[in-house]
Design a protein around this motif. Structure first.
Motif, short mmCIF file in Angstrom:
data_model
loop_
_atom_site.label_atom_id
_atom_site.label_comp_id
_atom_site.label_asym_id
_atom_site.label_seq_id
_atom_site.Cartn_x
_atom_site.Cartn_y
_atom_site.Cartn_z
N ASP A 74 16.78 24.85 4.64
CA ASP A 74 17.54 23.60 4.54
C ASP A 74 17.83 23.26 3.08
O ASP A 74 16.96 23.41 2.21
CB ASP A 74 16.76 22.45 5.18
N GLU A 76 18.13 21.10 -0.18
CA GLU A 76 17.39 19.99 -0.77
C GLU A 76 16.01 19.79 -0.14
O GLU A 76 15.43 18.71 -0.24
CB GLU A 76 18.18 18.68 -0.68
N SER A 77 15.44 20.81 0.50
CA SER A 77 14.12 20.68 1.10
C SER A 77 13.05 21.07 0.08
O SER A 77 12.78 22.26 -0.14
CB SER A 77 13.99 21.54 2.35
N ALA A 165 22.47 13.06 -2.96
CA ALA A 165 21.39 13.65 -2.16
C ALA A 165 20.03 13.12 -2.59
O ALA A 165 19.16 12.88 -1.76
CB ALA A 165 21.43 15.17 -2.26
N ASN A 166 19.84 12.96 -3.90
CA ASN A 166 18.55 12.48 -4.39
C ASN A 166 18.69 12.02 -5.83
O ASN A 166 19.74 12.19 -6.46
CB ASN A 166 17.48 13.58 -4.30
N ASP A 207 20.77 10.16 0.43
CA ASP A 207 20.68 10.65 1.81
C ASP A 207 19.69 11.81 1.98
O ASP A 207 19.56 12.36 3.08
CB ASP A 207 22.05 11.08 2.32
N THR A 208 19.03 12.23 0.90
CA THR A 208 18.05 13.34 0.91
C THR A 208 18.61 14.63 1.50
O THR A 208 17.88 15.45 2.05
CB THR A 208 16.75 12.96 1.66
N ASP A 210 20.54 14.88 4.06
CA ASP A 210 20.67 14.75 5.51
C ASP A 210 22.07 14.23 5.85
O ASP A 210 22.43 13.10 5.50
CB ASP A 210 19.60 13.78 6.03
N THR A 212 23.36 13.25 8.65
CA THR A 212 23.35 12.07 9.53
C THR A 212 23.18 10.79 8.72
O THR A 212 23.89 9.79 8.94
CB THR A 212 22.23 12.18 10.58
N ILE A 213 22.25 10.82 7.76
CA ILE A 213 22.04 9.66 6.90
C ILE A 213 23.28 9.39 6.06
O ILE A 213 23.71 8.25 5.89
CB ILE A 213 20.81 9.87 6.00
N SER A 214 23.87 10.45 5.52
CA SER A 214 25.05 10.30 4.68
C SER A 214 26.21 9.67 5.45
O SER A 214 26.89 8.76 4.97
CB SER A 214 25.46 11.66 4.13
N GLN A 237 27.66 19.21 -0.32
CA GLN A 237 27.84 18.98 1.11
C GLN A 237 28.65 17.74 1.43
O GLN A 237 29.09 17.56 2.57
CB GLN A 237 26.48 18.90 1.81
#
Length: 347
Positions: A74, A76-77, A165-166, A207-208, A210, A212-214, A237
């Motif tokens: 994944d 950004e994991s 993302a972070n 959104d880390t 993710d 869905t969060i974004s 992304q």
């Protein structure tokens, strides 16, 4: 000489010999490898990271290195990346290239790896670590380019949403600073206040990585700010995510969009007129130069690097608008990639 004195002399000589042998074993220089064995650890397995891996493989082939490419499943994991790092057999490696996902949090890990082999960072840096070098762009400058593109797209100003993302990666921290400071730069002395467009950043939403969060971040913001004029995607992304949401709510082409990286969704959006521009980096070259730097370090040692700060290769970011798209695509033709299978990491 008495028998007891002879015994103690023999013990002393033996102790000196053992100490000399131990010193030779511990402090002797590591032999120069004929074929350096390197590990290349990305921040994910998406198209952007595939390009970094392709560049690394090309460098390894041309420089006669053995390369193990490690891609977390994944993007950004941090957990998956840390699992990969802890599994590396450092005794058998001459160097590790890493794109750290948490600059501060991974500093101690990088330092421990550096004590056993050479470490080079790429894309994102960990500047307070003991890493030997870094390959990347000036993300503060890239953030400034992004802000100027927003100003081009919105000459009269307006509300702007920024997706991220972070804020743990060094490059994202710098990118945000460059964007914010450039967009909010005060007008030049003597300029009329009325003629200066006003930009209101409604939020830097995390959104880390993710999707869905974004998507939810965008939808909530559209409801709370119906006059939203521009969406900025700070990570690779985000172009595809923004296009999906705007199509769903029937706002494609009605809200200006600026993104990062030359992802297919970004280039297609520019071609269709739904994305104003993207800021293209060169992930292929990041991978190539990071591998080249490790090859040089493993074969030639620290003498090849500056005394202060290690070695840094700075690769410029480039804005791609619609009128620049064809020429940019032509340059990409030589870099067709075959996706690398990501590692199945179980935490």
């Amino acid at each position: 000489m008495s028998r007891s004195n002879l015994f103690f002399l023999a013990v002393a000589v033996g102790a000196i010999a053992m100490a000399f042998w131990y010193r030779q074993q511990v402090f002797q220089e590591k032999p120069v490898p004929t074929t350096p064995k390197l590990a290349f650890v990305t921040g994910g397995s998406g198209p952007y990271w595939q390009l970094t891996a392709e560049g690394a493989r090309a460098a390894a082939k041309s420089l006669d290195c053995e390369l193990d490419v490690e891609l977390p499943q994944d993007d950004e994991s941090l957990d998956q990346q840390m699992t990969i790092l802890t599994r590396l057999n450092l005794d058998k490696l001459d160097g590790v290239a890493l794109s750290p996902l948490d600059a501060e949090g991974q500093t101690n890990m990088i330092n421990r790896i550096q004590q056993q082999t050479n470490v080079v960072t790429f894309d994102s840096d960990a500047p307070h670590s003991m890493r030997r070098g870094h390959v990347g762009t000036s993300n503060y400058g890239a953030g400034g380019i992004c802000a100027r593109l927003v100003a081009e797209a919105l000459p009269d100003g307006g509300d702007v949403l920024v997706l991220m993302a972070n804020l743990t990666k060094e490059n994202m921290i710098d990118r945000k600073s460059g964007f914010e400071e450039t967009l909010n730069k005060p007008p030049a002395e003597g300029a009329e206040e009325k003629s200066t467009p006003q930009y209101n950043i409604v939020g830097f939403l995390i959104d880390t990585g993710d999707a869905t969060i974004s998507k939810q971040n965008i939808k909530v913001t559209l409801k709370s700010h119906p006059e939203l004029a521009c969406i900025v995607g700070m990570n690779s992304q985000h172009a595809a995510i923004i296009m999906d949401v705007l199509k769903e709510v029937d706002k494609l082409g009605k809200i200006k969009v600026v993104t990062f990286d030359a992802e297919p969704a970004a280039l297609e959006g520019i071609e269709a007129g739904n994305i104003y521009a993207t800021i293209a980096q060169d992930p292929y070259k990041y991978g190539f130069e990071a591998t080249r730097m490790l090859s040089t370090l493993s074969r030639s040692g620290a003498d090849e690097l500056p005394i202060v700060g290690g070695g840094t290769v700075n690769i410029n970011a480039e804005p791609i608008r619609q009128n620049e798209l064809k020429e940019f695509k032509d340059r990409l033709l030589a870099r067709t990639t075959k996706p690398e299978k990501p590692k199945d990491v179980k935490n």
